[in-house]
Motif scaffolding. Structure first.
Motif, PDB file in Angstrom:
ATOM      1  N   LEU A  55      29.002  55.349  33.080  1.00  0.00           N
ATOM      2  CA  LEU A  55      28.292  55.973  31.971  1.00  0.00           C
ATOM      3  C   LEU A  55      29.202  56.911  31.188  1.00  0.00           C
ATOM      4  O   LEU A  55      29.094  57.026  29.971  1.00  0.00           O
ATOM      5  CB  LEU A  55      27.056  56.717  32.474  1.00  0.00           C
ATOM      6  CG  LEU A  55      25.901  55.825  32.909  1.00  0.00           C
ATOM      7  CD1 LEU A  55      24.757  56.674  33.438  1.00  0.00           C
ATOM      8  CD2 LEU A  55      25.414  54.954  31.765  1.00  0.00           C
ATOM      9  N   ARG A  56      30.132  57.566  31.870  1.00  0.00           N
ATOM     10  CA  ARG A  56      31.087  58.431  31.156  1.00  0.00           C
ATOM     11  C   ARG A  56      31.949  57.596  30.210  1.00  0.00           C
ATOM     12  O   ARG A  56      32.215  57.987  29.080  1.00  0.00           O
ATOM     13  CB  ARG A  56      31.967  59.190  32.143  1.00  0.00           C
ATOM     14  CG  ARG A  56      31.293  60.381  32.746  1.00  0.00           C
ATOM     15  CD  ARG A  56      32.288  61.264  33.479  1.00  0.00           C
ATOM     16  NE  ARG A  56      31.584  62.341  34.092  1.00  0.00           N
ATOM     17  CZ  ARG A  56      31.183  62.355  35.365  1.00  0.00           C
ATOM     18  NH1 ARG A  56      31.457  61.348  36.154  1.00  0.00           N
ATOM     19  NH2 ARG A  56      30.521  63.389  35.844  1.00  0.00           N
ATOM     20  N   SER A  57      32.387  56.458  30.706  1.00  0.00           N
ATOM     21  CA  SER A  57      33.183  55.551  29.878  1.00  0.00           C
ATOM     22  C   SER A  57      32.359  55.053  28.692  1.00  0.00           C
ATOM     23  O   SER A  57      32.841  55.001  27.556  1.00  0.00           O
ATOM     24  CB  SER A  57      33.664  54.372  30.726  1.00  0.00           C
ATOM     25  OG  SER A  57      34.297  53.406  29.935  1.00  0.00           O
ATOM     26  N   ASP A  58      31.103  54.691  28.962  1.00  0.00           N
ATOM     27  CA  ASP A  58      30.219  54.234  27.884  1.00  0.00           C
ATOM     28  C   ASP A  58      30.000  55.335  26.851  1.00  0.00           C
ATOM     29  O   ASP A  58      29.991  55.073  25.645  1.00  0.00           O
ATOM     30  CB  ASP A  58      28.872  53.771  28.441  1.00  0.00           C
ATOM     31  CG  ASP A  58      28.984  52.482  29.233  1.00  0.00           C
ATOM     32  OD1 ASP A  58      30.003  51.777  29.101  1.00  0.00           O
ATOM     33  OD2 ASP A  58      28.050  52.190  29.994  1.00  0.00           O
ATOM     34  N   ALA A  59      29.811  56.561  27.322  1.00  0.00           N
ATOM     35  CA  ALA A  59      29.590  57.682  26.405  1.00  0.00           C
ATOM     36  C   ALA A  59      30.828  57.910  25.538  1.00  0.00           C
ATOM     37  O   ALA A  59      30.709  58.162  24.331  1.00  0.00           O
ATOM     38  CB  ALA A  59      29.234  58.945  27.182  1.00  0.00           C
ATOM     39  N   ALA A  60      32.002  57.815  26.122  1.00  0.00           N
ATOM     40  CA  ALA A  60      33.236  57.982  25.348  1.00  0.00           C
ATOM     41  C   ALA A  60      33.370  56.872  24.313  1.00  0.00           C
ATOM     42  O   ALA A  60      33.746  57.125  23.159  1.00  0.00           O
ATOM     43  CB  ALA A  60      34.442  57.997  26.275  1.00  0.00           C
ATOM     44  N   SER A  61      33.035  55.658  24.697  1.00  0.00           N
ATOM     45  CA  SER A  61      33.068  54.540  23.743  1.00  0.00           C
ATOM     46  C   SER A  61      32.092  54.774  22.604  1.00  0.00           C
ATOM     47  O   SER A  61      32.400  54.522  21.437  1.00  0.00           O
ATOM     48  CB  SER A  61      32.728  53.221  24.449  1.00  0.00           C
ATOM     49  OG  SER A  61      33.697  52.904  25.407  1.00  0.00           O
ATOM     50  N   MET A  62      30.906  55.266  22.943  1.00  0.00           N
ATOM     51  CA  MET A  62      29.899  55.533  21.928  1.00  0.00           C
ATOM     52  C   MET A  62      30.388  56.593  20.943  1.00  0.00           C
ATOM     53  O   MET A  62      30.147  56.492  19.743  1.00  0.00           O
ATOM     54  CB  MET A  62      28.583  55.963  22.579  1.00  0.00           C
ATOM     55  CG  MET A  62      27.446  56.083  21.607  1.00  0.00           C
ATOM     56  SD  MET A  62      26.972  54.536  20.822  1.00  0.00           S
ATOM     57  CE  MET A  62      26.125  53.747  22.170  1.00  0.00           C
ATOM     58  N   GLU A  63      31.089  57.599  21.435  1.00  0.00           N
ATOM     59  CA  GLU A  63      31.640  58.627  20.550  1.00  0.00           C
ATOM     60  C   GLU A  63      32.589  58.004  19.530  1.00  0.00           C
ATOM     61  O   GLU A  63      32.573  58.365  18.355  1.00  0.00           O
ATOM     62  CB  GLU A  63      32.369  59.708  21.349  1.00  0.00           C
ATOM     63  CG  GLU A  63      31.455  60.657  22.078  1.00  0.00           C
ATOM     64  CD  GLU A  63      30.669  61.550  21.126  1.00  0.00           C
ATOM     65  OE1 GLU A  63      31.158  61.891  20.023  1.00  0.00           O
ATOM     66  OE2 GLU A  63      29.541  61.902  21.493  1.00  0.00           O
ATOM     67  N   HIS A  64      33.414  57.067  19.968  1.00  0.00           N
ATOM     68  CA  HIS A  64      34.343  56.397  19.057  1.00  0.00           C
ATOM     69  C   HIS A  64      33.595  55.564  18.017  1.00  0.00           C
ATOM     70  O   HIS A  64      33.956  55.548  16.840  1.00  0.00           O
ATOM     71  CB  HIS A  64      35.321  55.509  19.827  1.00  0.00           C
ATOM     72  CG  HIS A  64      36.268  56.281  20.682  1.00  0.00           C
ATOM     73  ND1 HIS A  64      37.241  57.115  20.162  1.00  0.00           N
ATOM     74  CD2 HIS A  64      36.396  56.344  22.012  1.00  0.00           C
ATOM     75  CE1 HIS A  64      37.923  57.666  21.146  1.00  0.00           C
ATOM     76  NE2 HIS A  64      37.432  57.220  22.285  1.00  0.00           N
ATOM     77  N   ILE A  65      32.550  54.891  18.453  1.00  0.00           N
ATOM     78  CA  ILE A  65      31.754  54.075  17.536  1.00  0.00           C
ATOM     79  C   ILE A  65      31.053  54.964  16.511  1.00  0.00           C
ATOM     80  O   ILE A  65      31.022  54.650  15.315  1.00  0.00           O
ATOM     81  CB  ILE A  65      30.747  53.213  18.323  1.00  0.00           C
ATOM     82  CG1 ILE A  65      31.499  52.173  19.156  1.00  0.00           C
ATOM     83  CG2 ILE A  65      29.750  52.540  17.391  1.00  0.00           C
ATOM     84  CD1 ILE A  65      30.648  51.465  20.193  1.00  0.00           C
ATOM     85  N   ILE A  66      30.504  56.079  16.973  1.00  0.00           N
ATOM     86  CA  ILE A  66      29.851  57.031  16.055  1.00  0.00           C
ATOM     87  C   ILE A  66      30.855  57.546  15.033  1.00  0.00           C
ATOM     88  O   ILE A  66      30.570  57.601  13.831  1.00  0.00           O
ATOM     89  CB  ILE A  66      29.200  58.191  16.837  1.00  0.00           C
ATOM     90  CG1 ILE A  66      27.983  57.682  17.619  1.00  0.00           C
ATOM     91  CG2 ILE A  66      28.827  59.335  15.912  1.00  0.00           C
ATOM     92  CD1 ILE A  66      27.438  58.675  18.628  1.00  0.00           C
TER      93      ILE A  66
END
Length: 90
Positions: A55-66
């Motif tokens: 989930l930490r990795s997913d959250a970091a990916s989401m930050e990049h997408i945002i």
């Protein structure tokens, strides 16, 4: 589909033709059934390895997408909501 539509919007902002992106999306769709079966099997067995993503990795990916969406002036409100979920879960 929402993710795909968002990807098309970012591609357009980057001057990438939707048809060019679609070729890559087709490849991703082809592997989805195997990924879904693999994840469902782990879930049914109570196994949550997190060795390929967390989930930490997913959250970091989401930050990049945002960031990419906002850079191009795209609506990122739904992405922020998903990221709130990831942030609370990690």
């Amino acid at each position: 589909m929402t993710g795909y539509i968002h990807a098309l919007a970012i591609a357009r902002a980057e001057n990438i033709a939707a048809s060019d992106l679609a070729r890559y999306a087709h490849n991703f769709i082809r592997i989805m059934p195997d990924i879904m079966t693999y994840n469902a099997s782990d879930l049914d067995r109570g196994i949550y390895p997190g060795n390929s993503s967390s989930l930490r990795s997913d959250a970091a990916s989401m930050e990049h997408i945002i960031h990419a969406a906002e850079f191009h002036g795209l609506d990122s409100s739904i992405l922020h909501e998903a990221n709130v979920y990831y942030s609370k879960s990690s």
